[in-house]
Design a protein around this motif. Sequence first.
Motif, PDB file in Angstrom:
ATOM      1  N   LYS A   1      89.361  46.539 -15.886  1.00  0.00           N
ATOM      2  CA  LYS A   1      88.120  45.969 -15.461  1.00  0.00           C
ATOM      3  C   LYS A   1      87.883  45.350 -14.028  1.00  0.00           C
ATOM      4  N   LEU A   2      89.118  44.793 -13.650  1.00  0.00           N
ATOM      5  CA  LEU A   2      89.105  44.232 -12.426  1.00  0.00           C
ATOM      6  C   LEU A   2      88.804  45.453 -11.290  1.00  0.00           C
ATOM      7  N   VAL A   3      89.499  46.600 -11.443  1.00  0.00           N
ATOM      8  CA  VAL A   3      89.370  47.435 -10.202  1.00  0.00           C
ATOM      9  C   VAL A   3      87.923  48.043 -10.521  1.00  0.00           C
ATOM     10  N   ARG A   4      87.326  48.171 -11.864  1.00  0.00           N
ATOM     11  CA  ARG A   4      85.955  48.764 -11.860  1.00  0.00           C
ATOM     12  C   ARG A   4      84.996  47.813 -11.127  1.00  0.00           C
ATOM     13  N   ARG A   5      85.103  46.453 -11.315  1.00  0.00           N
ATOM     14  CA  ARG A   5      84.267  45.566 -10.892  1.00  0.00           C
ATOM     15  C   ARG A   5      84.552  45.430  -9.279  1.00  0.00           C
ATOM     16  N   TRP A   6      85.774  45.512  -8.919  1.00  0.00           N
ATOM     17  CA  TRP A   6      86.004  45.696  -7.320  1.00  0.00           C
ATOM     18  C   TRP A   6      85.272  46.753  -6.741  1.00  0.00           C
TER      19      TRP A   6
ATOM     20  N   GLN B   1      81.313  46.078  -6.734  1.00  0.00           N
ATOM     21  CA  GLN B   1      81.139  45.131  -5.828  1.00  0.00           C
ATOM     22  C   GLN B   1      81.130  45.520  -4.500  1.00  0.00           C
ATOM     23  N   ALA B   2      82.121  46.433  -4.183  1.00  0.00           N
ATOM     24  CA  ALA B   2      82.079  47.142  -2.816  1.00  0.00           C
ATOM     25  C   ALA B   2      80.714  48.143  -2.599  1.00  0.00           C
ATOM     26  N   GLY B   3      80.006  48.050  -3.686  1.00  0.00           N
ATOM     27  CA  GLY B   3      79.008  48.921  -3.610  1.00  0.00           C
ATOM     28  C   GLY B   3      79.163  50.442  -3.580  1.00  0.00           C
ATOM     29  N   ASP B   4      80.325  50.968  -3.936  1.00  0.00           N
ATOM     30  CA  ASP B   4      80.884  52.223  -4.165  1.00  0.00           C
ATOM     31  C   ASP B   4      80.428  52.800  -5.655  1.00  0.00           C
ATOM     32  N   GLN B   5      80.410  54.181  -5.390  1.00  0.00           N
ATOM     33  CA  GLN B   5      80.092  54.889  -6.926  1.00  0.00           C
ATOM     34  C   GLN B   5      81.765  55.009  -7.706  1.00  0.00           C
ATOM     35  N   ARG B   6      82.483  54.321  -7.193  1.00  0.00           N
ATOM     36  CA  ARG B   6      84.047  54.463  -7.772  1.00  0.00           C
ATOM     37  C   ARG B   6      84.053  53.874  -9.094  1.00  0.00           C
TER      38      ARG B   6
ATOM     39  N   GLU C   1      95.139  65.933  -4.585  1.00  0.00           N
ATOM     40  CA  GLU C   1      93.866  66.800  -5.229  1.00  0.00           C
ATOM     41  C   GLU C   1      92.955  65.975  -6.080  1.00  0.00           C
ATOM     42  N   ALA C   2      93.341  65.071  -6.687  1.00  0.00           N
ATOM     43  CA  ALA C   2      92.658  64.465  -7.684  1.00  0.00           C
ATOM     44  C   ALA C   2      91.813  63.090  -7.052  1.00  0.00           C
ATOM     45  N   VAL C   3      92.128  62.458  -6.130  1.00  0.00           N
ATOM     46  CA  VAL C   3      91.613  61.081  -5.735  1.00  0.00           C
ATOM     47  C   VAL C   3      90.466  61.763  -4.811  1.00  0.00           C
ATOM     48  N   SER C   4      89.170  61.015  -5.324  1.00  0.00           N
ATOM     49  CA  SER C   4      87.943  61.770  -4.667  1.00  0.00           C
ATOM     50  C   SER C   4      87.213  60.171  -4.328  1.00  0.00           C
ATOM     51  N   ALA C   5      86.056  60.449  -4.020  1.00  0.00           N
ATOM     52  CA  ALA C   5      85.191  59.286  -3.663  1.00  0.00           C
ATOM     53  C   ALA C   5      84.674  58.626  -4.830  1.00  0.00           C
ATOM     54  N   ARG C   6      85.092  59.204  -6.058  1.00  0.00           N
ATOM     55  CA  ARG C   6      84.793  58.548  -7.441  1.00  0.00           C
ATOM     56  C   ARG C   6      85.954  57.705  -7.830  1.00  0.00           C
ATOM     57  N   THR C   7      87.024  57.896  -7.155  1.00  0.00           N
ATOM     58  CA  THR C   7      88.144  57.356  -7.701  1.00  0.00           C
ATOM     59  C   THR C   7      88.237  55.860  -7.171  1.00  0.00           C
ATOM     60  N   ALA C   8      88.472  54.822  -8.288  1.00  0.00           N
ATOM     61  CA  ALA C   8      88.572  53.187  -8.114  1.00  0.00           C
ATOM     62  C   ALA C   8      90.034  53.047  -7.966  1.00  0.00           C
ATOM     63  N   ALA C   9      91.026  53.840  -8.626  1.00  0.00           N
ATOM     64  CA  ALA C   9      92.301  53.368  -8.483  1.00  0.00           C
ATOM     65  C   ALA C   9      93.276  54.635  -9.021  1.00  0.00           C
ATOM     66  N   VAL C  10      94.310  54.515  -8.755  1.00  0.00           N
ATOM     67  CA  VAL C  10      95.400  55.235  -9.147  1.00  0.00           C
ATOM     68  C   VAL C  10      96.542  54.324 -10.162  1.00  0.00           C
ATOM     69  N   LEU C  11      96.823  54.679 -11.189  1.00  0.00           N
ATOM     70  CA  LEU C  11      97.584  53.922 -12.015  1.00  0.00           C
ATOM     71  C   LEU C  11      98.928  54.521 -12.442  1.00  0.00           C
ATOM     72  N   VAL C  12     100.037  53.790 -12.003  1.00  0.00           N
ATOM     73  CA  VAL C  12     101.388  54.519 -12.351  1.00  0.00           C
ATOM     74  C   VAL C  12     102.393  53.647 -13.102  1.00  0.00           C
ATOM     75  N   GLU C  13     103.215  53.954 -13.872  1.00  0.00           N
ATOM     76  CA  GLU C  13     104.488  53.125 -14.320  1.00  0.00           C
ATOM     77  C   GLU C  13     105.513  53.729 -13.429  1.00  0.00           C
TER      78      GLU C  13
END
Length: 397
Positions: free
Chosen positions: A114-119, A122-127, A177-189
Amino acid sequence: MITEELVQGAKQYLMNTYTRYPLALIRGQGTRVWDVEGREYLDFLAGVAVNVLGHCHPKVTLAIQQQAQHLLQTSNLFYTEPQVRLARVLVDHSFAGKVFFCNSGAEANEAAIKLVRRWAQQAGDQRFEIISMVNSFHGRTLATIAASGQEKLQKGFEPLMPGFRYVPFNDEKAVAEAVSARTAAVLVEPVQGEGGIRVATPGFLKACREITRERGALLMFDEVQTGIGRTGKLFAYEHSGVVPDVMTLAKGLGGGMPIGACLATDSVAAAFTPGSHGSTLGGNPLACAAALAVLEVILEDQDVLGHCARMGEHFLKALIELQAGCPVITHVEGLGLMIGVEVTINARDIVQDLIKRGILANATSERMLRFVPPLLVSQAEIDRVVLLLGEVIEARR
Ligand code: PLP
């Protein structure tokens, strides 16, 4: 009640969500637990990587007892000292500027998603998209099964929450290759737990950091299993020096009390404002008092982290030596006291045999054994487990 009565009672009254071992535990002390019939076990599962200080550590027990005499729960409409103190310790020992408390790992990841989506909004991105890893595990809620790169967790719960994509673990090119202008975050363990055990290479984590930074996305580390000393550092990200923007914790944090946490840099955390997220019980004084005691022991009392790192190395070495004379073991991998052993025979059968010999461990899949003992485990205890594992495998060949 004896084990058989509890097994029958569970069948009658509990939803059937777990394949349980036929073992009913009643007491624990340090690295040992006892079943209701009085049999003793060496616990190399530790509540699934939870009891970092073992069972009933005197300082954690005392902190819980003392806090329980004063205040258990207040809601988050008021301030309490244990919560503020705990947040401060986590902030002081990590990259983060702010903490949100909840009750579990899945909830911590929900908060982080939720936090990264809202971030991003709020940045005005389509991410909005989060890129996670194949075989990752982030929890059992609807958002976290969608975040987890394992179909078996998702089956039957469709339609899945949109906005997640998966790339192979440790594959820098796939992330690039996967990270694009739609990417809000990369999530890794940093070390895959439930879908592992697989350790992220420092190069992979560095690449994730560079790619996300270059392209305006965030980096999230799920340290629900790796955090709080499990890998020999307080947080696993410290091994690589790669610093995320968001990190989640749970399991070891409360030493057995339910608590989760989502940590973020000040600028990312600012995306949450009053009303954007919450939890009635999250960060209650009882759980926070337990977590404070856990962190105090780890950070101040003894060389818990150093001991964990040394024991982890010893364990890994001993398992690799065992593998040399045992073709059933095809791979050994781990970091600190989070170790996986891949086998060619049914790992669940091996676990059953180990239980019969007084050792608790588990299998994350048909072919993978997982060992996550308390961080204070001794070398002699590790040697005993390796010896018995060898015997059990030999008997099944
Ligand atoms: N994230 C990781 C890396 C985990 O290992 C787990 C649990 O195994 C979770 C999230 C979910 O935590 P919980 O079971 O507390 O919801």
